[in-house]
Scaffold this active site. Structure first.
Site, PDB file in Angstrom:
ATOM      1  N   CYS A  84       7.650 -35.107  -2.027  1.00  0.00           N
ATOM      2  CA  CYS A  84       6.637 -34.061  -1.890  1.00  0.00           C
ATOM      3  C   CYS A  84       6.638 -33.057  -3.042  1.00  0.00           C
ATOM      4  O   CYS A  84       5.669 -32.313  -3.215  1.00  0.00           O
ATOM      5  CB  CYS A  84       6.845 -33.314  -0.578  1.00  0.00           C
ATOM      6  SG  CYS A  84       8.444 -32.472  -0.464  1.00  0.00           S
ATOM      7  N   GLU A 131       4.101 -39.330   5.441  1.00  0.00           N
ATOM      8  CA  GLU A 131       4.298 -37.893   5.654  1.00  0.00           C
ATOM      9  C   GLU A 131       4.525 -37.201   4.322  1.00  0.00           C
ATOM     10  O   GLU A 131       5.147 -37.756   3.422  1.00  0.00           O
ATOM     11  CB  GLU A 131       5.495 -37.693   6.593  1.00  0.00           C
ATOM     12  CG  GLU A 131       5.882 -36.254   6.843  1.00  0.00           C
ATOM     13  CD  GLU A 131       7.127 -35.833   6.058  1.00  0.00           C
ATOM     14  OE1 GLU A 131       7.594 -34.705   6.276  1.00  0.00           O
ATOM     15  OE2 GLU A 131       7.616 -36.615   5.206  1.00  0.00           O
ATOM     16  N   ARG A 175       8.068 -26.207  10.254  1.00  0.00           N
ATOM     17  CA  ARG A 175       7.998 -27.244   9.221  1.00  0.00           C
ATOM     18  C   ARG A 175       6.629 -27.916   9.316  1.00  0.00           C
ATOM     19  O   ARG A 175       6.410 -28.822  10.124  1.00  0.00           O
ATOM     20  CB  ARG A 175       9.112 -28.266   9.412  1.00  0.00           C
ATOM     21  CG  ARG A 175       9.220 -29.314   8.311  1.00  0.00           C
ATOM     22  CD  ARG A 175      10.418 -30.232   8.566  1.00  0.00           C
ATOM     23  NE  ARG A 175      10.516 -31.290   7.574  1.00  0.00           N
ATOM     24  CZ  ARG A 175      11.139 -31.173   6.397  1.00  0.00           C
ATOM     25  NH1 ARG A 175      11.729 -30.034   6.089  1.00  0.00           N
ATOM     26  NH2 ARG A 175      11.190 -32.184   5.560  1.00  0.00           N
ATOM     27  N   ARG A 177       3.751 -30.256   8.052  1.00  0.00           N
ATOM     28  CA  ARG A 177       3.628 -31.448   7.226  1.00  0.00           C
ATOM     29  C   ARG A 177       2.313 -32.155   7.538  1.00  0.00           C
ATOM     30  O   ARG A 177       1.806 -32.090   8.665  1.00  0.00           O
ATOM     31  CB  ARG A 177       4.796 -32.412   7.478  1.00  0.00           C
ATOM     32  CG  ARG A 177       6.157 -31.896   6.994  1.00  0.00           C
ATOM     33  CD  ARG A 177       6.197 -31.794   5.469  1.00  0.00           C
ATOM     34  NE  ARG A 177       7.491 -31.395   4.960  1.00  0.00           N
ATOM     35  CZ  ARG A 177       7.879 -30.150   4.744  1.00  0.00           C
ATOM     36  NH1 ARG A 177       7.045 -29.161   5.076  1.00  0.00           N
ATOM     37  NH2 ARG A 177       9.049 -29.870   4.243  1.00  0.00           N
TER      38      ARG A 177
END
Length: 243
Positions: A84, A131, A175, A177
């Site tokens: 990411c 993801e 978190r 995502r």
């Protein structure tokens, strides 16, 4: 019992695999991970301790299109939390400050999606779950995400991605995502993203009650921290701690 096979790409220490296996067991399905990839030595060491022996490949870039059928087993579901950093806000700022490329122009981490795409198009799993950070949705005005979806939708039904926050599903961490799921077009599926549970979980809910002394600071060090906190507070400085 029905069985589902999977591969776990950019596996880290196995978080996505753990979730996949847990979901399968809740549905009375036998999960079997037949392959995983992870370039970090320490992560692989932990992964191998957490799970039974699984075929592993370190650098997924070294599997060319010609080698995919030979090196990667057939599987039902592909899991991939691809890097990411090239798409995150912090990663882009850092790369700009260092005059380095980001996004797909980052030839070390940023273009690894295309390795996933090659595997998907050649092995044709029934489904996949990808993801990444939520900023992928807005990176380069959304053009990168649009390109990703166009390429995946050649052979798959891909609903619009959704940003989910782990804290809404019982984790003690905020978190956020983006999740991208896809299903082969000839697979009959009725898919909906999960609804948040909003279960309130705190760190204290899962910490060990008895901890090895090697993880606990000494009384002398603890007294030193308290003194330092009081001293800095009087001086108007920020160093301290919070319980």
């Amino acid at each position: 019992m029905k069985k589902l096979t999977s591969i776990d790409l950019f596996a880290g220490i196995g978080g996505m695999r753990l979730s996949f296996e847990s979901a399968c067991k809740n549905l009375n399905i036998k999960p079997e991970t037949v392959f995983y990839s992870e370039i970090n030595n320490t992560c692989r060491e932990v992964y191998n301790k957490n799970f039974k022996k699984t075929n592993v490949w370190t650098d997924i870039k070294l599997i060319s299109k010609k080698l995919i059928n030979k090196e990667i087993p057939n599987h039902d579901i592909l899991l991939a939390g691809f890097p990411c950093q090239p798409f995150s806000q912090a990663g882009v700022v850092k790369r700009n400050s260092l005059n380095k490329s980001h996004g797909f122009n980052d030839k070390i981490q940023g273009n690894l999606f295309f390795n996933i795409l090659d595997i998907i198009n050649i092995k044709k799993p029934k489904a996949f779950l990808l993801e990444n950070v939520k900023h992928l949705a807005n990176y380069n005005k959304g053009k990168i995400l649009k390109k990703i979806l166009l390429s995946l939708r050649q052979n798959y039904f891909v609903p619009d991605p959704k940003i989910l926050n782990a804290s809404d599903f019982g984790l003690a961490q905020k978190r956020e995502r983006i999740y991208i799921v896809g299903f082969l077009k000839d697979v009959n599926v009725n898919f909906n993203y999960p609804s948040p549970t909003y279960k309130n979980t705190q760190v204290k809910d899962f910490l060990d009650k008895k901890v090895n002394k090697s993880f606990i600071i000494s009384d002398r060090l603890w007294i030193g921290y308290k003194k330092r906190r009081m001293k800095n507070k009087k001086l108007g400085k920020g160093f301290g701690y919070k319980l």
